[in-house]
Enzyme design. Structure first.
Site: not given
Length: 445
Positions: A101, A240, A242, A244
Site C-alpha cells: 500500500s 497511494d 496500491d 485504495d
C-alpha cells in the site's frame, strides 16, 4: 482464535525478513490454494503494485498455488480495488494482491479477496494459517494448476470506473493534476479521467520498482500542491501506491483529506436522496465530520481504524458510504472495497452537481484541530496499556471537559503507537499530544 500471520490488512513486513520471504510465499500460495480448492474447483487472480519485489513474490505464489491444483490468472500491476472487481467478474474463487500500500518499496505484503470481492472471512484466514503449519504436498501432475495472463485487465477496470458515473458525464473544461505515486494507478487513472473529458497533467507515473510512494502520492502531498498552483489547475488528486487511498488538493493548494471528501460525497448522496442510512467513520475521524453530518441530519458511527472494520460496520447496518481520514473511502453503490479512483469520481460528480469548486464545497465541514504523533516502539508489551499512559490519557480527557478527545492506538501495519488529541484549542491540543507522545516514548524505551 488468535491469528499468527494475518493482521488487519493481510500479511505485511520488510522484504527478506520472515514472513515476507520467497519460501514463505511459496508455502502461502500452496496453503491458500489448498484452502480454496477444498471448496471446489479453484481459480485465483493475482495482481500486484509496482514495487520490485512483486516479481519475486508473484512467482513464488504462482508455484505454490499450482502445486495445490489451483489455476492462476496473472493481472500484472493493478490497483487493489481493481483486483477485487476482477475477482468478482471472472467468477474466481479468490484474488491475491501483492502490495504494501502506502509503505516504501522495501516493504511488501499480501492481501486476499473472496470470490465476492470482499475481505476473506476469518474462518478462511484461519484455515490458511493451519495449512501453513502442515507439510507441503504436490498434487499429481495431471491436476497441477494452470497459469494464464489476463491481457485486457486494465481496459476492463477503466470501463468499470467510468460506469460509476452516468454515461452522459463529461468533465470537459476541468483541469486536473494526478499524482499516481509511481504505483498501481499509473496506467489506468490518467485514462479514466481523460476519457471522461478532463484535461489531465500526470505526476509520478514512471515506476522503476524502487520509487513507489517516494516523496509522492497521498503520503507526500507537497509535489501535488506545487503542481496544482503552477498549472493553475482546478484541483489535484493523489493516490497511494496500491490505489485504495485518495486525497485531494484544491485550487489554492490546500490539502483536502479523507474526512472532507467523505463529507462531500455523503452530502451529495443525501441531497439526491440516495444515501441510504448514514456514514461510517473511524476512531480517527475528525469531530468536525460528525458535527457537520449531524447538522444535515445524517447518522454517523465510528468503527475501529482499518477499512475492513469500516466495511464490516457498513454491512451490519446496510449503509453505503464510509471511510477514513487517510483517504480510504468505500462507496458500496459501486465497489466492494475502498477504491480511490471511484471515490475521486464521486467527489467530482458532487462538485459538478453543486456547481462549486473543491475549495467552496469543503467549507461545509469545519474541522476541529487534531494532532497526530507517531511514536515508534520496539515491540513487547503495548505502551498503550501502561498504567502511567492510561492515567495521563484520563487526566488530559478530564482537563478538556467534553470539548475534545484522546485516542492512543497501535498501528496494524507498523511498530508505531499513534497518539491523537482533538479539541477546539489548537495550541492546547498540540501541547497535550506532545506530552502524551513523550510519555509513550519513555515507557517504550
Amino acid at each position: 482464535m488468535t491469528k499468527k500471520y494475518f493482521g488487519t490488512d493481510g500479511i505485511r513486513g520488510r522484504v527478506g525478513e520472515y514472513p515476507i520471504t520467497p519460501d514463505f510465499m511459496l508455502k502461502l500460495g500452496w496453503a491458500a490454494g489448498m484452502a480454496f480448492r477444498s471448496m471446489g474447483a479453484c481459480r485465483v487472480l493475482v495482481g500486484k503494485d509496482t514495487r520490485i519485489s512483486g516479481y519475486m513474490f508473484e512467482s513464488a505464489l504462482e508455484a505454490g498455488l499450482s502445486a495445490a491444483g489451483a489455476d492462476v490468472m496473472l493481472l500484472g500491476p493493478m490497483p487493489t480495488p481493481a483486483i477485487a472487481y476482477l475477482t468478482r467478474t471472472f467468477h474466481a474463487e479468490a484474488g491475491i494482491v501483492i502490495s504494501a500500500s502506502h509503505n516504501p518499496h522495501d516493504d511488501n505484503g499480501i492481501k486476499f479477496f473472496s470470490g465476492e470481492g470482499t475481505k476473506l472471512p476469518d474462518e478462511v484466514e484461519l484455515m490458511i494459517e493451519e495449512l501453513l503449519d502442515a507439510p507441503m504436498t504436490v498434487v499429481e501432475s495431471s491436476k497441477l494448476g494452470k497459469v494464464s495472463r489476463i491481457n485486457d485487465a486494465s481496459g476492463r477496470y477503466i470501463e468499470f470506473c467510468k460506469s460509476s458515473v452516468p454515461s452522459s458525464t463529461s468533465f470537459a473544461g476541468l483541469k486536473i493534476v494526478l499524482d499516481c505515486a509511481h504505483g498501481a494507478t499509473y496506467k489506468v487513472a490518467p485514462s479514466v479521467f481523460r476519457e471522461l473529458g478532463a484535461q489531465v497533467t500526470v505526476l509520478s507515473a514512471q515506476p522503476n520498482g524502487l520509487n513507489i510512494n517516494e516523496n509522492c502520492g497521498s503520503t507526500h502531498m507537497a509535489q501535488l500542491q506545487a503542481a496544482v498552483l503552477a498549472e493553475h489547475a482546478d484541483l489535484g488528486i493523489a493516490f497511494d501506491g496500491d490505489g485504495d487511498r485518495v486525497l485531494m488538493v484544491d485550487q489554492t493548494g490546500a490539502i483536502v483529506d479523507g474526512d472532507e471528501l467523505l463529507f462531500i460525497i455523503a452530502r451529495d448522496l443525501h441531497e439526491r436522496d440516495k444515501l441510504q442510512g448514514g456514514v461510517v467513520g473511524t476512531l480517527m475521524s475528525n469531530l468536525g465530520l460528525e458535527l457537520a453530518l449531524a447538522d444535515l441530519g445524517i447518522p454517523f458511527v465510528r468503527a475501529n481504524v482499518g477499512d475492513r472494520y469500516v466495511i464490516a460496520e457498513l454491512l451490519e447496518r446496510n449503509w453505503l458510504v464510509g471511510g477514513e481520514n487517510s483517504g480510504h473511502i468505500v462507496c458500496f453503490r459501486h465497489a466492494t472495497t475502498g477504491d480511490a479512483i471511484i471515490a475521486a469520481l464521486q467527489v467530482l460528480m458532487a462538485l459538478k452537481a453543486r456547481g462549486e469548486s473543491l475549495a467552496q464545497s469543503r467549507q461545509g465541514l469545519r474541522k476541529c484541530p487534531q494532532v497526530l504523533v507517531n511514536v515508534r516502539f520496539g515491540g513487547g508489551d503495548s505502551p498503550v496499556e501502561h498504567p502511567a499512559v492510561k492515567e495521563a490519557c484520563e487526566r488530559v480527557t478530564s482537563a478538556m471537559a467534553g470539548r475534545g478527545r484522546v485516542l492512543l492506538r497501535k498501528s496494524g501495519t507498523e511498530p508505531l503507537v499513534r497518539v491523537m488529541v482533538e479539541g477546539d484549542d489548537e495550541a492546547q491540543v498540540r501541547a497535550y499530544a506532545d506530552e502524551l507522545a513523550k510519555l509513550v516514548a519513555e515507557v517504550s524505551a
